[in-house]
Design a protein around this motif. Structure first.
Motif, PDB file in Angstrom:
ATOM      1  N   GLU A 192       0.816  -1.205   0.000  1.00 21.53           N
ATOM      2  CA  GLU A 192       0.000   0.000   0.000  1.00 21.53           C
ATOM      3  C   GLU A 192       0.857   1.265   0.000  1.00 21.53           C
ATOM      4  O   GLU A 192       0.454   2.300  -0.522  1.00 21.53           O
ATOM      5  N   VAL A 235       1.677   1.757  -3.627  1.00 19.43           N
ATOM      6  CA  VAL A 235       0.511   2.270  -4.346  1.00 19.43           C
ATOM      7  C   VAL A 235       0.335   3.762  -4.094  1.00 19.43           C
ATOM      8  O   VAL A 235       0.136   4.551  -5.035  1.00 19.43           O
ATOM      9  N   LYS A 265      -8.081   3.687 -11.392  1.00 23.21           N
ATOM     10  CA  LYS A 265      -8.486   2.497 -10.655  1.00 23.21           C
ATOM     11  C   LYS A 265      -7.863   1.235 -11.251  1.00 23.21           C
ATOM     12  O   LYS A 265      -7.459   0.315 -10.527  1.00 23.21           O
ATOM     13  N   GLN A 266      -7.764   1.171 -12.557  1.00 24.85           N
ATOM     14  CA  GLN A 266      -7.113   0.020 -13.200  1.00 24.85           C
ATOM     15  C   GLN A 266      -5.650  -0.088 -12.790  1.00 24.85           C
ATOM     16  O   GLN A 266      -5.152  -1.175 -12.467  1.00 24.85           O
ATOM     17  N   VAL A 300      -4.148   1.173 -10.178  1.00 23.92           N
ATOM     18  CA  VAL A 300      -4.021   0.829  -8.755  1.00 23.92           C
ATOM     19  C   VAL A 300      -4.241  -0.668  -8.543  1.00 23.92           C
ATOM     20  O   VAL A 300      -3.498  -1.317  -7.789  1.00 23.92           O
ATOM     21  N   LYS A 301      -5.235  -1.239  -9.206  1.00 26.35           N
ATOM     22  CA  LYS A 301      -5.469  -2.681  -9.087  1.00 26.35           C
ATOM     23  C   LYS A 301      -4.250  -3.471  -9.549  1.00 26.35           C
ATOM     24  O   LYS A 301      -3.855  -4.471  -8.931  1.00 26.35           O
ATOM     25  N   HIS A 302      -3.651  -3.012 -10.642  1.00 29.28           N
ATOM     26  CA  HIS A 302      -2.463  -3.681 -11.170  1.00 29.28           C
ATOM     27  C   HIS A 302      -1.309  -3.602 -10.174  1.00 29.28           C
ATOM     28  O   HIS A 302      -0.625  -4.601  -9.921  1.00 29.28           O
ATOM     29  N   ARG A 320      -1.391  -3.383  -7.027  1.00 29.54           N
ATOM     30  CA  ARG A 320      -1.646  -4.208  -5.838  1.00 29.54           C
ATOM     31  C   ARG A 320      -1.408  -5.691  -6.102  1.00 29.54           C
ATOM     32  O   ARG A 320      -1.252  -6.471  -5.166  1.00 29.54           O
ATOM     33  N   ARG A 321      -1.358  -6.071  -7.360  1.00 29.62           N
ATOM     34  CA  ARG A 321      -1.172  -7.489  -7.702  1.00 29.62           C
ATOM     35  C   ARG A 321       0.241  -7.818  -8.165  1.00 29.62           C
ATOM     36  O   ARG A 321       0.563  -8.997  -8.345  1.00 29.62           O
ATOM     37  N   TYR A 358      -8.024  -5.377 -16.781  1.00 26.27           N
ATOM     38  CA  TYR A 358      -8.740  -4.885 -15.602  1.00 26.27           C
ATOM     39  C   TYR A 358      -9.931  -4.054 -16.041  1.00 26.27           C
ATOM     40  O   TYR A 358      -9.831  -3.316 -17.036  1.00 26.27           O
TER      41      TYR A 358
END
Length: 251
Positions: free
Chosen positions: A148, A151, A186-187, A189-191, A193-194, A248
């Protein structure tokens, strides 16, 4: 003097959509705007304007009282952000990064054996990296130890910037008027986090590698202030955007 190509593209983008109805736009621009503003109608009027150049978004697009802020990239754009070294260090201190790692960053930045640039002999990257490789490895482990934190810092450099009074970007578009790739915040950020970026050897936070604007190791120091500026690059930026866009959901 030739116009900066990024500004030229920004002007072209705005001129292609501003004060035009949705049905009047090219196929690619309709595709982009349909993602940003779902369920547009043919006669909806598009309004586009320049944003404050000191912020992250380049263009504000408005339709039917709804607005979004877009960061535009073109060509082989990898450069993401620049700021004063001390401001960057302040952010790291806010995240409780250790003095040891901060000193490593400063020593690598100045390349003269000091944390303030007061040394006499400045080393090039090729001279410096082998000497500092273990310190850099340890700093990278700390900088990337908490997902986090990564991010939030990447969001700061890519979407938010340093001026809280300027709106944040919520989309990135890379390409041209006729072809390109769009990603939402948002896409991305999702990436982030993974994924992890432990394979990177250079100093980095997530996908963003950072280095001095100018170390002036073997060159005359023409602009001394540049030694205190730090640059951030996303090495595989275009390829990553293409992957993120296709893997995503936008919202």
């Amino acid at each position: 003097m030739a116009m900066n190509y990024g500004i030229e593209f920004e002007n072209e983008f705005i001129n292609s959509i501003n004060n035009k109805k949705f049905k009047e736009l090219s196929e690619n621009l309709r595709r982009i705007l349909n993602i940003i503003f779902p369920a547009l109608s043919d006669n909806d009027l598009i309004v586009a304007e320049h944003c404050d150049p000191s912020g992250k978004p380049d263009v504000k697009i408005s339709v039917n009282n709804e607005s979004h802020y877009i960061s535009l990239k073109t060509n082989t754009a990898k450069h993401i952000h620049s700021e004063e070294l001390e401001k960057f260090i302040g952010k790291l201190e806010d995240f409780e990064i250790s003095k040891t790692s901060i000193d490593t960053i400063k020593k690598f930045h100045f390349g003269d054996g000091t944390t303030d640039g007061s040394g006499i002999n400045r080393m090039t990257y090729d001279e410096l990296f082998p000497i500092m490789i273990n310190d850099i490895k340890n700093a990278n482990e700390e900088l990337n130890s908490y997902n986090e934190k990564v991010v939030k810092l990447v969001e700061k450099f890519v979407f938010i910037g340093n001026n809280a009074s300027i709106p944040e970007a919520d989309f990135i578009y890379h390409g041209s008027i006729n072809f390109g790739v769009l990603c939402s915040r948002k896409q991305i950020v999702k990436h982030l986090r993974r994924r992890n970026y432990d394979y990177m050897r250079n100093l980095h936070i997530g996908p963003l590698q950072f280095h001095p604007y100018a170390r002036y190791a073997n060159f005359k120091e023409r602009n001394p202030y540049k030694r205190k500026i730090i640059n951030f690059v996303w090495a595989n930026f275009v390829q990553d955007l293409e992957y993120i866009s296709s893997h995503y959901p936008f919202y």
